[in-house]
Design a protein around this motif. Structure first.
Motif, PDB file in Angstrom:
ATOM      1  N   GLY A 106       0.842  -1.191   0.000  1.00  0.00           N
ATOM      2  CA  GLY A 106       0.000   0.000   0.000  1.00  0.00           C
ATOM      3  C   GLY A 106       0.875   1.237   0.000  1.00  0.00           C
ATOM      4  O   GLY A 106       2.027   1.199   0.459  1.00  0.00           O
ATOM      5  N   SER A 107       0.305   2.347  -0.529  1.00  0.00           N
ATOM      6  CA  SER A 107       1.126   3.567  -0.503  1.00  0.00           C
ATOM      7  C   SER A 107       1.259   4.075   0.921  1.00  0.00           C
ATOM      8  O   SER A 107       2.137   4.878   1.227  1.00  0.00           O
ATOM      9  N   ASN A 108       0.412   3.587   1.832  1.00  0.00           N
ATOM     10  CA  ASN A 108       0.622   3.895   3.250  1.00  0.00           C
ATOM     11  C   ASN A 108       2.018   3.454   3.698  1.00  0.00           C
ATOM     12  O   ASN A 108       2.724   4.190   4.383  1.00  0.00           O
ATOM     13  N   TYR A 132      -5.393  14.099   3.301  1.00  0.00           N
ATOM     14  CA  TYR A 132      -5.496  12.708   3.752  1.00  0.00           C
ATOM     15  C   TYR A 132      -5.176  12.609   5.255  1.00  0.00           C
ATOM     16  O   TYR A 132      -4.104  13.051   5.699  1.00  0.00           O
ATOM     17  N   TYR A 135      -1.695  11.507   7.079  1.00  0.00           N
ATOM     18  CA  TYR A 135      -0.388  12.190   7.093  1.00  0.00           C
ATOM     19  C   TYR A 135       0.098  12.505   8.512  1.00  0.00           C
ATOM     20  O   TYR A 135       1.252  12.211   8.843  1.00  0.00           O
ATOM     21  N   THR A 177      -0.789  16.679  -2.450  1.00  0.00           N
ATOM     22  CA  THR A 177      -1.674  15.572  -2.795  1.00  0.00           C
ATOM     23  C   THR A 177      -2.487  15.968  -4.014  1.00  0.00           C
ATOM     24  O   THR A 177      -3.199  16.973  -3.979  1.00  0.00           O
ATOM     25  N   ASN A 181      -7.301  14.178  -1.377  1.00  0.00           N
ATOM     26  CA  ASN A 181      -8.362  13.515  -0.622  1.00  0.00           C
ATOM     27  C   ASN A 181      -8.530  14.312   0.676  1.00  0.00           C
ATOM     28  O   ASN A 181      -7.528  14.514   1.363  1.00  0.00           O
ATOM     29  N   THR A 238      -0.769   4.211  -6.211  1.00  0.00           N
ATOM     30  CA  THR A 238      -1.242   2.985  -5.568  1.00  0.00           C
ATOM     31  C   THR A 238      -2.044   2.147  -6.550  1.00  0.00           C
ATOM     32  O   THR A 238      -2.631   2.689  -7.489  1.00  0.00           O
ATOM     33  N   SER A 240      -4.439   0.423  -5.213  1.00  0.00           N
ATOM     34  CA  SER A 240      -5.667   0.245  -4.421  1.00  0.00           C
ATOM     35  C   SER A 240      -6.903   0.819  -5.097  1.00  0.00           C
ATOM     36  O   SER A 240      -8.018   0.380  -4.829  1.00  0.00           O
ATOM     37  N   LYS A 241      -6.720   1.844  -5.917  1.00  0.00           N
ATOM     38  CA  LYS A 241      -7.879   2.571  -6.440  1.00  0.00           C
ATOM     39  C   LYS A 241      -8.144   2.154  -7.881  1.00  0.00           C
ATOM     40  O   LYS A 241      -9.004   1.332  -8.133  1.00  0.00           O
ATOM     41  N   ARG A 249      -3.042  -4.765  -1.546  1.00  0.00           N
ATOM     42  CA  ARG A 249      -2.032  -3.948  -0.873  1.00  0.00           C
ATOM     43  C   ARG A 249      -0.759  -3.788  -1.697  1.00  0.00           C
ATOM     44  O   ARG A 249       0.254  -4.463  -1.467  1.00  0.00           O
TER      45      ARG A 249
HETATM   46  C1  LIG Z   1      -4.404  10.427  -0.739  1.00  0.00           C
HETATM   47  C2  LIG Z   1      -4.171   9.001  -0.330  1.00  0.00           C
HETATM   48  N1  LIG Z   1      -2.920   8.552  -0.271  1.00  0.00           N
HETATM   49  C3  LIG Z   1      -2.653   7.281   0.088  1.00  0.00           C
HETATM   50  C4  LIG Z   1      -3.664   6.406   0.408  1.00  0.00           C
HETATM   51  C5  LIG Z   1      -3.280   5.024   0.864  1.00  0.00           C
HETATM   52  O1  LIG Z   1      -3.743   4.040   0.049  1.00  0.00           O
HETATM   53  P1  LIG Z   1      -3.104   2.584   0.015  1.00  0.00           P
HETATM   54  O2  LIG Z   1      -2.282   2.379   1.234  1.00  0.00           O
HETATM   55  O3  LIG Z   1      -4.273   1.670  -0.066  1.00  0.00           O
HETATM   56  O4  LIG Z   1      -2.243   2.558  -1.216  1.00  0.00           O
HETATM   57  C6  LIG Z   1      -4.991   6.829   0.373  1.00  0.00           C
HETATM   58  C7  LIG Z   1      -6.090   5.913   0.731  1.00  0.00           C
HETATM   59  O5  LIG Z   1      -7.228   6.212   0.764  1.00  0.00           O
HETATM   60  C8  LIG Z   1      -5.251   8.170  -0.002  1.00  0.00           C
HETATM   61  O6  LIG Z   1      -6.496   8.650  -0.020  1.00  0.00           O
END
Ligand SMILES: Cc1ncc(COP(=O)(O)O)c(C=O)c1O
Length: 377
Positions: A106-108, A132, A135, A177, A181, A238, A240-241, A249
């Motif tokens: 995940g980008s997290n 987001y 952060y 960002t 988000n 990511t 994820s989307k 992940r």
């Molecule tokens: C702006 C932004 N960055 C990063 C993420 C992290 O996403 P993930 O860990 O699923 O890649 C999200 C998830 O909603 C997001 O909204």
């Protein structure tokens, strides 16, 4: 230890543990996970995963299972090559190679690696709320200070203002960002260029989080175009989307090769399992059918903006797969009304506002019909 402990007792016991001071009384991140007819609260792709993608992933994960006695390729070389090819689509005339790519769960986790390497105790991270909500938590988890910048009332950011704020704060890491988000706002490249110039004066790393990059409106460029010649610029993405792989992940970034070398210093060994590498690699082989869903989602996103405006509400222009809208007198009552109709959306803590993910056509209709009833009461 029994389940009968009340939450107060649990909190008291937690407080008695020798945890870090700054974690006392903190809440973990977590949006509600409820099974209802329209789950539109965490910006997932709600469309079915295409059958060819499911089949390809199944085959590659099956093959990976017979190799799981060995540690996975620590350098995830094949996956990095495929990610570089995918991102190079955003690069008229230029090319990225595997050397420019890093990935994690995940980008997290990508972001955590970045802050572990470039922020940390005595260092600071700057972002621009409303943005987001993770952060400040990445900053907390890496013992870094968090600096909240500001943006215009309509959530846009101007080149001069962002550059001024960076020059004044001189943080160690800046996160822009785009699309943002929860607001959906995308940045013009002149903002990223100005932010980079200001950041470079204090040798600050500039991260552009493009988690929703694939949903940009036509003609809106990606910061990937700016990587060439900018060693302090990082663009995160990511799967994820747009790739419908929130459950798989896999997040990644593009940057100068030496940035990825810095991240090798902080990652845990073998952080990407054979299954993650196999699934992501198979999904990338089928990027075309996944991107077809992206186009359908954009249609629903634009429909939401239009229909909310017709209801007299105030949606923010969105380049993402969700829409933030204002104009509600009681957003909590609206959220509850929608949930009673089995439509789950997100209260992002901005008074009078809610955020909805663009779903399938049916889910979007459910959401719009329910909200129309609420507004018309
Ligand atoms: C702006 C932004 N960055 C990063 C993420 C992290 O996403 P993930 O860990 O699923 O890649 C999200 C998830 O909603 C997001 O909204």
């Amino acid at each position: 230890m029994t389940n009968a402990q009340t939450s107060n007792e649990r909190a008291d016991r937690l407080a008695a543990l020798p945890i870090r001071e700054e974690l006392h009384g903190q809440e973990p991140y977590g949006a509600p996970q409820l099974t209802v007819r329209a789950m539109l609260n965490v910006n997932e792709t709600t469309h079915e995963v295409p059958a060819d993608v499911v089949e390809a992933i199944t085959k590659q994960v099956h093959a990976a299972a017979s190799q799981m006695n060995r540690y996975p390729d620590r350098e995830f070389t094949e996956l990095r090559r495929k990610l570089a090819d995918f991102l190079s689509r955003d690069l008229p005339g230029g090319d990225l190679s595997a050397e420019n790519i890093w990935a994690a769960n995940g980008s997290n986790e990508v972001m955590q690696h970045l802050l572990q390497a470039f922020a940390g105790p005595g260092r600071s991270v700057m972002a621009f709320p409303p943005t987001y909500s993770m952060y400040p938590l990445y900053a907390r988890g890496t013992y870094s200070d968090y600096i909240a910048g500001t943006r215009n009332a309509d959530y846009t950011q101007s080149a001069d203002d962002v550059a001024d704020q960076i020059r004044r704060s001189r943080p160690h890491v800046v996160i822009l960002t785009s699309p943002n988000n929860p607001t959906g706002t995308a940045l013009e490249l002149d903002v990223v260029r100005a932010a980079y110039e200001a950041a470079a004066e204090s040798n600050t790393l500039l991260i552009v989080d493009e988690a929703y990059g694939e949903f940009r409106q036509p003609g809106v460029p990606s910061a990937v175009e700016l990587l060439e010649g900018r060693p302090l610029l990082v663009v995160t993405r990511t799967m994820s989307k747009a790739f419908a792989m929130a459950g798989g992940r896999l997040g990644y970034l593009a940057a100068a090769p030496e940035v990825t070398d810095a991240l090798r210093l902080v990652r845990l060994p073998y952080h990407l399992s054979v299954y993650t590498q196999a699934a992501a690699s198979a999904a990338l082989d089928h990027a075309e059918s996944l991107m077809a869903n992206v186009e359908k989602i954009k249609v629903q996103r634009d429909r939401i903006m239009e229909e909310l405006r017709a209801m007299g509400l105030d949606p923010s222009p969105s380049d993402a797969n969700f829409v933030l809208f204002g104009g509600l007198t009681d957003e909590k009552a609206a959220w509850k009304h929608l949930l009673a109709d089995e439509v789950l959306i997100r209260d992002v803590g901005i008074p009078g506002h809610l955020r909805v993910t663009a779903g399938t056509e049916e889910e979007t209709t459910l959401f719009l019909d329910s909200l129309r009833t609420f507004v018309g009461r």
